[in-house]
Design an enzyme around this catalytic site. Structure first.
Site, PDB file in Angstrom:
ATOM      1  N   LYS A  70       2.079  35.344  24.394  1.00 56.06           N
ATOM      2  CA  LYS A  70       1.145  36.275  25.033  1.00 56.06           C
ATOM      3  C   LYS A  70       1.798  37.635  25.293  1.00 56.06           C
ATOM      4  CE  LYS A  70       0.409  35.107  29.198  1.00 56.06           C
ATOM      5  NZ  LYS A  70       1.398  36.029  29.831  1.00 56.06           N
ATOM      6  N   GLU A  93       5.360  38.948  37.365  1.00 58.12           N
ATOM      7  CA  GLU A  93       6.257  38.659  36.251  1.00 58.12           C
ATOM      8  C   GLU A  93       7.681  38.433  36.752  1.00 58.12           C
ATOM      9  OE1 GLU A  93       6.030  38.260  32.913  1.00 58.12           O
ATOM     10  OE2 GLU A  93       3.862  38.224  33.131  1.00 58.12           O
ATOM     11  N   ARG A  94       8.476  37.780  35.892  1.00 55.51           N
ATOM     12  CA  ARG A  94       9.895  37.627  36.194  1.00 55.51           C
ATOM     13  C   ARG A  94      10.579  38.990  36.097  1.00 55.51           C
ATOM     14  NH1 ARG A  94       8.388  33.056  33.207  1.00 55.51           N
ATOM     15  NH2 ARG A  94       8.555  34.268  31.281  1.00 55.51           N
TER      16      ARG A  94
END
Length: 339
Positions: A70, A93-94
């Site tokens: 993705k 998000e990381r």
């Protein structure tokens, strides 16, 4: 306090914060004043431009589980040359991936990129505010007459943050732990993307939807699917075959595709969809050796064409985006004439 702040943000006045004030996000444009969406936007991703083409001002979702490509697809979309500005919003998000995504999204063309980031360790209110901030930035450039590509990764984590804020305020959950306000806040955000006023700019929205447990019927995915102008589905089984982008052409749809295809292209795409369906439906039969060539002319045709089609659609991130996807497809499907 957090719930009052969230409601004030949605309403639109200026909210004082100590000695400073923050301009609150504007409301969507009046639907009758928006211009019509008819101008094709070339993404450079062959499987999208052929099967689910996108128009400037369209809102489309990328539905995928974790680990099926993705983020790579979103980075490829960010390099599309049909847009003046690219606003990327990373929600939950990381932290390790933020710089990596920002540098890979546009390559050397970073002067078009504006990023808004709220990593997974941020508070729910910060993660909830990130898409609203990114949308306001996109609206600013839209009002200047520019065509903006807004990428939000992911709208699911925005819903999770809105859920946490609502539950902390005492709201009762109604659908798999999500309170009712989550399902009213998502349309408020998504409806602000889209075409602008006649003669002005537009916001083309690409919203990634993280499918928990590969369940495409979970409440968030089901609600978002009905709001957007199309959805692109990434399947794990396709990714496991090494075919990236792992787009399922049969499960994906663009509601504005008719404005992007010529009559000949539309006829070709419908033919290819039918052949893909025949090819996939006969997969078990062919695996067992139960089919003999010549028994079904249409299936023979699918067996001859679809593997070449799948090969033609493979496109990884380092490869330059396609300029003419139908011409690229023809090089795979049309055999050269022999003397």
């Amino acid at each position: 306090m957090l719930n009052a702040l969230a409601e004030a943000i949605d309403e639109g006045p200026l909210l004082p914060l100590g000695e400073e004030s923050v301009e609150i996000i504007s409301k969507p444009l009046h639907p009758l004043k928006r211009k019509l969406v008819k101008t094709p936007a070339k993404t450079g991703i062959k499987v999208i431009d052929i099967f689910t083409p996108v128009c400037i001002g369209q809102r489309i979702g990328i539905f995928a589980g974790s680990g099926v490509g993705k983020s790579t697809m979103l980075a490829m979309l960010g390099r599309a040359q049909s847009f003046d500005k690219v606003v990327v919003v990373l929600v939950g998000e990381r932290g390790r991936e933020v710089r990596e995504f920002a540098e890979s999204a546009l390559g050397r063309d970073k002067d078009r990129l504006i990023s808004v980031v709220a990593t997974s360790d941020e508070s729910p209110m910060m993660r909830r505010m990130a898409p609203l901030t990114g949308m306001r930035i996109a609206e600013y450039f839209r009002d200047l007459g520019e065509n903006v590509l807004l990428i939000i990764d992911s709208i699911t984590r925005y819903a999770h943050a809105a859920r946490d804020v609502a539950l902390a305020a005492g709201e009762a959950p109604v659908a798999r732990g999500f309170p009712p306000s989550v399902f009213t806040q998502m349309p408020r955000l998504l409806e602000r993307a889209g075409p602008g006023l006649e003669g002005g700019g537009s916001i083309t929205g690409v919203f990634s939807v993280l499918i928990d447990g590969d369940d495409h019927n979970d409440p968030i995915a089901d609600s978002i699917r009905g709001i957007l102008d199309g959805h692109i589905v990434l399947k794990r089984s396709i990714a496991e075959q090494g075919r990236y982008p792992a787009v399922d052409p049969l499960a994906s749809i663009s509601r504005l595709a008719e404005h992007c295809w010529t009559a000949e292209q539309r006829k070709l795409v419908l033919l290819l969809r039918g052949l893909i369906a025949r090819y996939e439906d006969s997969k078990d039969l062919r695996s067992m050796g139960g089919y003999q060539a010549g028994a079904d002319h249409e299936l023979d045709r699918a067996i001859a064409i679809i593997p070449k089609l799948y090969t033609a659609m493979i496109q990884s991130a380092p490869i330059e985006n396609s300029v003419d996807p139908f011409a690229d497809l023809a090089t795979y499907l049309i055999e050269p004439k022999r003397n």
